[in-house]
Design a protein around this motif. Structure first.
Motif, PDB file in Angstrom:
ATOM      1  N   HIS A 122      -5.907  -2.461   8.449  1.00 17.02           N
ATOM      2  CA  HIS A 122      -6.903  -1.779   7.617  1.00 17.02           C
ATOM      3  C   HIS A 122      -8.179  -2.612   7.525  1.00 17.02           C
ATOM      4  O   HIS A 122      -9.286  -2.084   7.669  1.00 17.02           O
ATOM      5  CB  HIS A 122      -6.368  -1.524   6.209  1.00 17.02           C
ATOM      6  CG  HIS A 122      -5.351  -0.434   6.114  1.00 17.02           C
ATOM      7  ND1 HIS A 122      -5.623   0.877   6.425  1.00 17.02           N
ATOM      8  CD2 HIS A 122      -4.048  -0.460   5.715  1.00 17.02           C
ATOM      9  CE1 HIS A 122      -4.540   1.619   6.223  1.00 17.02           C
ATOM     10  NE2 HIS A 122      -3.571   0.822   5.792  1.00 17.02           N
ATOM     11  N   LYS A 123      -8.044  -3.904   7.278  1.00 17.51           N
ATOM     12  CA  LYS A 123      -9.211  -4.782   7.132  1.00 17.51           C
ATOM     13  C   LYS A 123     -10.077  -4.804   8.385  1.00 17.51           C
ATOM     14  O   LYS A 123     -11.291  -4.916   8.303  1.00 17.51           O
ATOM     15  CB  LYS A 123      -8.774  -6.204   6.792  1.00 17.51           C
ATOM     16  CG  LYS A 123      -8.331  -6.374   5.371  1.00 17.51           C
ATOM     17  CD  LYS A 123      -8.069  -7.826   5.065  1.00 17.51           C
ATOM     18  CE  LYS A 123      -7.979  -8.026   3.573  1.00 17.51           C
ATOM     19  NZ  LYS A 123      -9.205  -7.732   2.850  1.00 17.51           N
ATOM     20  N   ASN A 124      -9.444  -4.726   9.530  1.00 15.13           N
ATOM     21  CA  ASN A 124     -10.168  -4.781  10.796  1.00 15.13           C
ATOM     22  C   ASN A 124     -10.469  -3.398  11.369  1.00 15.13           C
ATOM     23  O   ASN A 124     -10.841  -3.284  12.537  1.00 15.13           O
ATOM     24  CB  ASN A 124      -9.387  -5.648  11.785  1.00 15.13           C
ATOM     25  CG  ASN A 124      -9.411  -7.099  11.361  1.00 15.13           C
ATOM     26  OD1 ASN A 124     -10.417  -7.776  11.529  1.00 15.13           O
ATOM     27  ND2 ASN A 124      -8.332  -7.570  10.757  1.00 15.13           N
ATOM     28  N   LYS A 125     -10.262  -2.385  10.523  1.00 12.27           N
ATOM     29  CA  LYS A 125     -10.594  -0.995  10.863  1.00 12.27           C
ATOM     30  C   LYS A 125      -9.959  -0.557  12.186  1.00 12.27           C
ATOM     31  O   LYS A 125     -10.580   0.125  12.998  1.00 12.27           O
ATOM     32  CB  LYS A 125     -12.095  -0.799  10.861  1.00 12.27           C
ATOM     33  CG  LYS A 125     -12.711  -1.088   9.494  1.00 12.27           C
ATOM     34  CD  LYS A 125     -14.170  -0.795   9.460  1.00 12.27           C
ATOM     35  CE  LYS A 125     -14.843  -0.942   8.158  1.00 12.27           C
ATOM     36  NZ  LYS A 125     -14.395  -1.769   7.149  1.00 12.27           N
ATOM     37  N   MET A 126      -8.725  -0.961  12.367  1.00 16.23           N
ATOM     38  CA  MET A 126      -7.975  -0.621  13.570  1.00 16.23           C
ATOM     39  C   MET A 126      -7.303   0.742  13.439  1.00 16.23           C
ATOM     40  O   MET A 126      -6.803   1.277  14.417  1.00 16.23           O
ATOM     41  CB  MET A 126      -6.930  -1.706  13.853  1.00 16.23           C
ATOM     42  CG  MET A 126      -7.550  -3.074  14.088  1.00 16.23           C
ATOM     43  SD  MET A 126      -6.355  -4.427  14.041  1.00 16.23           S
ATOM     44  CE  MET A 126      -5.485  -4.146  15.564  1.00 16.23           C
TER      45      MET A 126
ATOM     46  N   THR B 184       4.701   0.705   4.160  1.00 15.58           N
ATOM     47  CA  THR B 184       4.839   0.016   5.434  1.00 15.58           C
ATOM     48  C   THR B 184       6.086  -0.850   5.439  1.00 15.58           C
ATOM     49  O   THR B 184       6.634  -1.162   4.384  1.00 15.58           O
ATOM     50  CB  THR B 184       3.598  -0.874   5.707  1.00 15.58           C
ATOM     51  OG1 THR B 184       3.716  -1.473   6.983  1.00 15.58           O
ATOM     52  CG2 THR B 184       3.435  -1.952   4.653  1.00 15.58           C
ATOM     53  N   SER B 185       6.506  -1.244   6.629  1.00 22.54           N
ATOM     54  CA  SER B 185       7.612  -2.202   6.746  1.00 22.54           C
ATOM     55  C   SER B 185       7.077  -3.609   7.004  1.00 22.54           C
ATOM     56  O   SER B 185       7.836  -4.564   7.031  1.00 22.54           O
ATOM     57  CB  SER B 185       8.555  -1.788   7.877  1.00 22.54           C
ATOM     58  OG  SER B 185       7.872  -1.817   9.109  1.00 22.54           O
ATOM     59  N   ASN B 186       5.766  -3.738   7.196  1.00 22.48           N
ATOM     60  CA  ASN B 186       5.158  -5.043   7.457  1.00 22.48           C
ATOM     61  C   ASN B 186       3.792  -5.081   6.769  1.00 22.48           C
ATOM     62  O   ASN B 186       2.780  -4.719   7.362  1.00 22.48           O
ATOM     63  CB  ASN B 186       5.028  -5.273   8.962  1.00 22.48           C
ATOM     64  CG  ASN B 186       4.598  -6.683   9.300  1.00 22.48           C
ATOM     65  OD1 ASN B 186       3.901  -7.338   8.532  1.00 22.48           O
ATOM     66  ND2 ASN B 186       5.022  -7.146  10.459  1.00 22.48           N
ATOM     67  N   LEU B 187       3.780  -5.544   5.536  1.00 20.96           N
ATOM     68  CA  LEU B 187       2.577  -5.495   4.707  1.00 20.96           C
ATOM     69  C   LEU B 187       1.434  -6.317   5.286  1.00 20.96           C
ATOM     70  O   LEU B 187       0.296  -5.845   5.338  1.00 20.96           O
ATOM     71  CB  LEU B 187       2.905  -5.975   3.286  1.00 20.96           C
ATOM     72  CG  LEU B 187       1.786  -5.877   2.262  1.00 20.96           C
ATOM     73  CD1 LEU B 187       1.314  -4.438   2.086  1.00 20.96           C
ATOM     74  CD2 LEU B 187       2.252  -6.458   0.931  1.00 20.96           C
ATOM     75  N   VAL B 188       1.709  -7.523   5.742  1.00 26.24           N
ATOM     76  CA  VAL B 188       0.649  -8.375   6.279  1.00 26.24           C
ATOM     77  C   VAL B 188      -0.027  -7.713   7.477  1.00 26.24           C
ATOM     78  O   VAL B 188      -1.257  -7.632   7.556  1.00 26.24           O
ATOM     79  CB  VAL B 188       1.201  -9.769   6.666  1.00 26.24           C
ATOM     80  CG1 VAL B 188       0.149 -10.594   7.384  1.00 26.24           C
ATOM     81  CG2 VAL B 188       1.708 -10.501   5.427  1.00 26.24           C
ATOM     82  N   GLN B 189       0.773  -7.214   8.387  1.00 30.45           N
ATOM     83  CA  GLN B 189       0.225  -6.569   9.584  1.00 30.45           C
ATOM     84  C   GLN B 189      -0.569  -5.324   9.231  1.00 30.45           C
ATOM     85  O   GLN B 189      -1.672  -5.104   9.740  1.00 30.45           O
ATOM     86  CB  GLN B 189       1.339  -6.211  10.555  1.00 30.45           C
ATOM     87  CG  GLN B 189       0.846  -5.484  11.797  1.00 30.45           C
ATOM     88  CD  GLN B 189       1.991  -5.106  12.727  1.00 30.45           C
ATOM     89  OE1 GLN B 189       3.027  -5.751  12.752  1.00 30.45           O
ATOM     90  NE2 GLN B 189       1.800  -4.044  13.484  1.00 30.45           N
ATOM     91  N   ARG B 190      -0.030  -4.500   8.343  1.00 25.06           N
ATOM     92  CA  ARG B 190      -0.705  -3.245   8.011  1.00 25.06           C
ATOM     93  C   ARG B 190      -2.042  -3.489   7.316  1.00 25.06           C
ATOM     94  O   ARG B 190      -3.039  -2.847   7.627  1.00 25.06           O
ATOM     95  CB  ARG B 190       0.200  -2.370   7.141  1.00 25.06           C
ATOM     96  CG  ARG B 190      -0.394  -1.005   6.779  1.00 25.06           C
ATOM     97  CD  ARG B 190      -0.796  -0.156   7.998  1.00 25.06           C
ATOM     98  NE  ARG B 190       0.270   0.044   8.926  1.00 25.06           N
ATOM     99  CZ  ARG B 190       1.154   1.034   8.906  1.00 25.06           C
ATOM    100  NH1 ARG B 190       1.077   1.963   7.986  1.00 25.06           N
ATOM    101  NH2 ARG B 190       2.109   1.095   9.809  1.00 25.06           N
ATOM    102  N   VAL B 191      -2.076  -4.416   6.374  1.00 31.21           N
ATOM    103  CA  VAL B 191      -3.339  -4.695   5.687  1.00 31.21           C
ATOM    104  C   VAL B 191      -4.340  -5.299   6.673  1.00 31.21           C
ATOM    105  O   VAL B 191      -5.521  -4.962   6.637  1.00 31.21           O
ATOM    106  CB  VAL B 191      -3.119  -5.596   4.454  1.00 31.21           C
ATOM    107  CG1 VAL B 191      -4.456  -5.968   3.815  1.00 31.21           C
ATOM    108  CG2 VAL B 191      -2.230  -4.890   3.427  1.00 31.21           C
ATOM    109  N   PHE B 192      -3.884  -6.152   7.570  1.00 27.92           N
ATOM    110  CA  PHE B 192      -4.748  -6.687   8.620  1.00 27.92           C
ATOM    111  C   PHE B 192      -5.382  -5.557   9.422  1.00 27.92           C
ATOM    112  O   PHE B 192      -6.579  -5.574   9.714  1.00 27.92           O
ATOM    113  CB  PHE B 192      -3.948  -7.622   9.543  1.00 27.92           C
ATOM    114  CG  PHE B 192      -4.745  -8.157  10.697  1.00 27.92           C
ATOM    115  CD1 PHE B 192      -5.514  -9.302  10.555  1.00 27.92           C
ATOM    116  CD2 PHE B 192      -4.732  -7.514  11.930  1.00 27.92           C
ATOM    117  CE1 PHE B 192      -6.260  -9.794  11.624  1.00 27.92           C
ATOM    118  CE2 PHE B 192      -5.464  -8.000  13.005  1.00 27.92           C
ATOM    119  CZ  PHE B 192      -6.241  -9.142  12.846  1.00 27.92           C
TER     120      PHE B 192
END
Length: 95
Positions: free
Chosen positions: A32-36, A22-30
């Motif tokens: 995944h965590k929120n099953k988006m 990813t180019s934005n780790l915080v956003q991408r993991v968020f």
């Protein structure tokens, strides 16, 4: 913050591993965590960030992701164990 990165997610029991880039780790993991995001991580509840590497260049991150995906599971586990032996969720460390 945009910075190329590779990451490994696992589930609560550490029985699955997912490798992404990813180019934005915080956003991408968020996401995944929120099953988006539909797919593997949502299906197998892989929401725990257990490993990541940051890069200056997206090309290098993509190459690393492709290489890691070819590794045997034991090699991936050893990589995680070197920096995160308890397999804790590193998400709070990056936010």
């Amino acid at each position: 913050m945009k910075q190329p990165a590779i990451y490994i997610l696992s589930n609560k029991s550490n029985s699955v591993l997912y490798i992404g880039v990813t180019s934005n780790l915080v956003q991408r993991v968020f996401e995944h965590k929120n099953k988006m995001l539909e797919g593997f991580t949502k299906k197998y509840n892989a929401t725990k960030l257990v490993y990541f590497e940051q890069y200056e260049d997206m090309y290098d991150a993509i190459l690393r992701e492709k290489r890691l995906k070819q590794w045997k599971r034991a090699w991936k586990e050893n990589l995680i164990n070197e920096s995160n032996p308890n397999w804790i969720d590193l998400y709070d460390d990056i936010t």
